[in-house]
Design a protein around this motif. Structure first.
Motif, PDB file in Angstrom:
ATOM      1  N   VAL A 118      12.177   3.490  -8.186  1.00 21.02           N
ATOM      2  CA  VAL A 118      11.581   4.217  -7.065  1.00 21.02           C
ATOM      3  C   VAL A 118      10.304   4.923  -7.520  1.00 21.02           C
ATOM      4  CG1 VAL A 118      11.896   6.185  -5.519  1.00 21.02           C
ATOM      5  CG2 VAL A 118      13.716   4.495  -5.759  1.00 21.02           C
ATOM      6  N   VAL A 216      10.317   1.616  -1.423  1.00 16.50           N
ATOM      7  CA  VAL A 216      11.208   0.681  -2.125  1.00 16.50           C
ATOM      8  C   VAL A 216      10.630  -0.730  -2.170  1.00 16.50           C
ATOM      9  CG1 VAL A 216      13.306   1.985  -1.622  1.00 16.50           C
ATOM     10  CG2 VAL A 216      12.496   0.275   0.020  1.00 16.50           C
ATOM     11  N   ILE A 240      16.598  -2.134  -5.477  1.00 13.73           N
ATOM     12  CA  ILE A 240      16.339  -1.083  -4.481  1.00 13.73           C
ATOM     13  C   ILE A 240      15.790  -1.636  -3.169  1.00 13.73           C
ATOM     14  CG2 ILE A 240      15.931   0.670  -6.252  1.00 13.73           C
ATOM     15  CD1 ILE A 240      12.922   0.418  -5.641  1.00 13.73           C
ATOM     16  N   TYR A 241      15.533  -2.957  -3.090  1.00 14.24           N
ATOM     17  CA  TYR A 241      14.946  -3.519  -1.866  1.00 14.24           C
ATOM     18  C   TYR A 241      15.760  -4.718  -1.397  1.00 14.24           C
ATOM     19  CZ  TYR A 241      11.631  -5.705   1.360  1.00 14.24           C
ATOM     20  OH  TYR A 241      11.032  -6.257   2.471  1.00 14.24           O
TER      21      TYR A 241
END
Length: 632
Positions: A118, A216, A240-241
């Motif tokens: 992040v 993200v 995270i995506y």
């Protein structure tokens, strides 16, 4: 994703972060008396404060909209986070290290990995924004200007530019301390012949943020003819995506979506920008994928399954747009909201419409007019020749199962009637019965056909109705007032009413909401549990509540001031006796009615039994009247 958070750590977070400190970050709090604080509710519009916070109990409650809960609940509602996300955010503020109880990996390592990825995206987003002002990015600035977006608009949405070289961002992030492994894992870089290179080069960049506002991923628009890549290139799937779980613009739109109970789903980044600049601040878009089930989950958290909620889709009127609309309708019944479709004149998207006809045209476009089910049915019907019986029958065969998926039976009937009109079938009841038959068939086989929402279902004993009044319910009737006071004592001062209170039946509370709260206290271990463990007692009662309405009533009663400056044993005894006496008096009236009926020609043995019960009740009532709490 980390496993379940340890219960002791959740309790530690609740205890460590004062609710008034958290709430005061979002609104101004003033003294409300009795140790409580008050302010204007952040969850609905109001002119005078009805939102109260009880720092000593760790709860909040709004007497206007009935929202309530503890510190974790407040963070979940105000920032639209999941339970785990809210706990993790509060734990970070308090410096508490969380333990996770499930999963075969090291959660601490995974949390650290997420933080690093992040942070890399945050640095990259600023890098791209800085590059938008460079001479090379003139082509990107021109692209924005041609679509009606000035420098302020670009800054508001964080639009940037990725340099055309091979590794400008990669080298920049290395200089910030990020490893090559982190850069490739994040999707910001990719493997080249001689090491990592930038994934995005020479493109206009839109940062994609999650619902908490963290970057993200990115969406990148091709600008040059010699760029052989796709028109739009998005971040690949990373830790995270997940493109099926993000909505572009959700960080900017979430508060207005929750406030207005309306969401507008558009197709692209520039469409979101155009809508927001035109005053439609509830617009969001998917990121290179179809609108699906995970997106619905995000919106449901914001819309709160409000019966008046609206979701408006603005698909293009071309074949691809029609296909997207039909695909969206397949998931339509996962919403409690009503869904609509908006198609602009000449099939213009919101961005083109704003350029051609201005902001007002965009605002007018997204007014809900055509229900999505109607659009979907017309697309199906249009494929058949309705001039022939065979064509009408074939259209009915395809369209009827679609209507049968509508959950609400009244809506299902209404749409079936509309379908008969679309098909030109004069026997409307034939179509209605056909749809109902398909719905039953699907239900019986556990298929997709949902049970009608209006089907009669047995309500649990003491369950409160879905919508019931708050304090206004208690002010008109002294019976309700006494029941309310006793429940407040049981939640706020359980030591004063235990153990007597735990012997009270649910039926001794005549207001349905209060009966439901009494049942929740019983399921949580009774008021005696509050004497032994005051820290978790209220949380346990809320968790035992059968639905949000009863949970709201629990927090309301836990926060509301007791109608007595000196709350002592004598006052508690008065409420206990008053509620019990009224219950006994109601039973005496019932038994007297039975006795009267039997006396005029009933079974003599039964008459004697009823007479004995009546005598016992009358003696108990007299004892309560004379001895008070000692007779309980």
């Amino acid at each position: 994703m980390a496993g379940r958070i340890n219960d002791e750590d959740v309790k530690a977070v609740r205890d460590a972060v004062p609710i008034d400190a958290v709430v005061s970050e979002y609104l101004q709090l003033r003294n409300a008396g009795g140790g409580n604080l008050k302010g204007l509710c952040p969850f609905h519009d109001e002119k005078s404060p009805s939102f109260q916070v009880s720092p000593s109990k760790g709860f909040f409650h709004c007497f206007g909209c009935q929202e309530g809960g503890d510190t974790i609940t407040f963070v979940m509602k105000i920032d639209h986070l999941s339970f785990s996300e809210a706990v993790e955010r509060l734990a970070g503020q308090a410096g508490i290290t969380l333990r996770y109880e499930e999963g075969g990996y090291n959660p601490t390592h995974q949390r650290g990995e997420r933080i690093r990825l992040v942070e890399a995206h945050k640095v990259a987003a600023q890098f791209y924004v800085d590059q938008l002002g460079s001479p090379e990015a003139e082509i990107g600035r021109k692209f924005l200007a041609e679509r009606g977006f000035d420098q302020a608009a670009a800054a508001h949405f964080g639009v940037g530019y990725s340099p055309a070289g091979w590794d400008h961002l990669t080298r920049f992030l290395r200089g910030k301390g990020f490893s090559d492994k982190e850069l490739t894992l994040s999707g910001l870089s990719q493997e080249g012949r001689r090491g990592p290179i930038d994934r995005f080069r020479g493109r206009l960049m839109w940062p994609i943020r999650d619902i908490g506002g963290e970057v993200v991923g990115f969406g990148a628009r091709r600008l040059r003819d010699d760029d052989n890549g796709p028109k739009y290139l998005n971040t690949p799937e990373t830790p995270i995506y997940k493109k099926s779980q993000v909505l572009y613009g959700i960080d900017l739109a979430k508060k207005d979506i929750a406030k207005s109970s309306r969401a507008v789903v558009v197709e692209g980044y520039t469409d979101v920008m155009a809508c927001h600049l035109a005053g439609v601040t509830t617009a969001i878009a998917t990121c290179g994928t179809a609108f699906g089930g995970d997106h619905i989950k995000i919106l449901r958290r914001l819309l709160m399954d409000n019966g008046s909620a609206r979701v408006i889709f603005t698909f293009d009127g071309d074949a691809a747009g029609q296909k997207a609309a039909l695909r969206a309708f397949e998931d339509d019944q996962k919403f409690a909201a009503e869904t609509y479709i908006a198609i602009a004149p000449d099939n213009m998207d919101p961005c083109d419409l704003r350029l051609a006809k201005g902001d007002d045209a965009v605002a007018d476009l997204v007014q809900p007019r055509t229900p999505l089910f109607e659009f979907a049915l017309r697309q199906i019907v249009a494929r058949y020749d309705l001039e022939t019986p065979a064509g009408r029958a074939a259209a009915l065969d395809e369209a009827a199962p679609v209507v049968a998926r509508i959950k609400n039976s009244a809506s299902q009937h209404e749409v079936a009637v509309q379908l008969a009109g679309m098909l030109g079938i004069l026997d409307t009841q034939f179509v209605v019965k056909r749809v109902a038959q398909l719905a039953r068939w699907a239900r019986d086989r556990g298929g997709k056909g949902p049970a009608p929402a209006s089907s009669p279902q047995a309500a649990p004993l003491g369950a409160a109705p879905r919508a019931f009044g708050g304090p206004a319910l208690t002010l008109r009737n002294p019976v309700f007032t006494t029941e309310r006071e006793l429940l407040k004592l049981a939640l706020q001062n359980p030591d004063l009413v235990s153990p007597m209170f735990d012997a009270y039946g649910v039926d001794e509370f005549t207001a349905a909401p209060y009966a439901a709260v009494r049942a929740a206290i019983l399921d949580a271990g009774g008021a005696e549990q509050g004497v032994h463990d005051s820290h978790t007692y209220l949380v346990s009662v809320r968790e035992a509540a059968p639905d949000d309405a009863v949970r709201a009533m629990v927090t309301e009663l836990a926060v509301e001031a007791i109608h007595r400056k000196t709350v002592d044993q004598a006052y508690a005894d008065m409420q206990l006796v008053a509620v019990r006496r009224r219950a006994v008096e109601r039973r005496i009236r019932d038994v007297q009615g039975t006795f009267t009926r039997l006396h005029s020609g009933g079974d003599p043995a039964q008459l004697v039994a009823v007479q004995n019960e009546l005598w016992v009740l009358q003696q108990y009532d007299q004892s309560l009247r004379e001895r008070g709490a000692d007779a309980l």
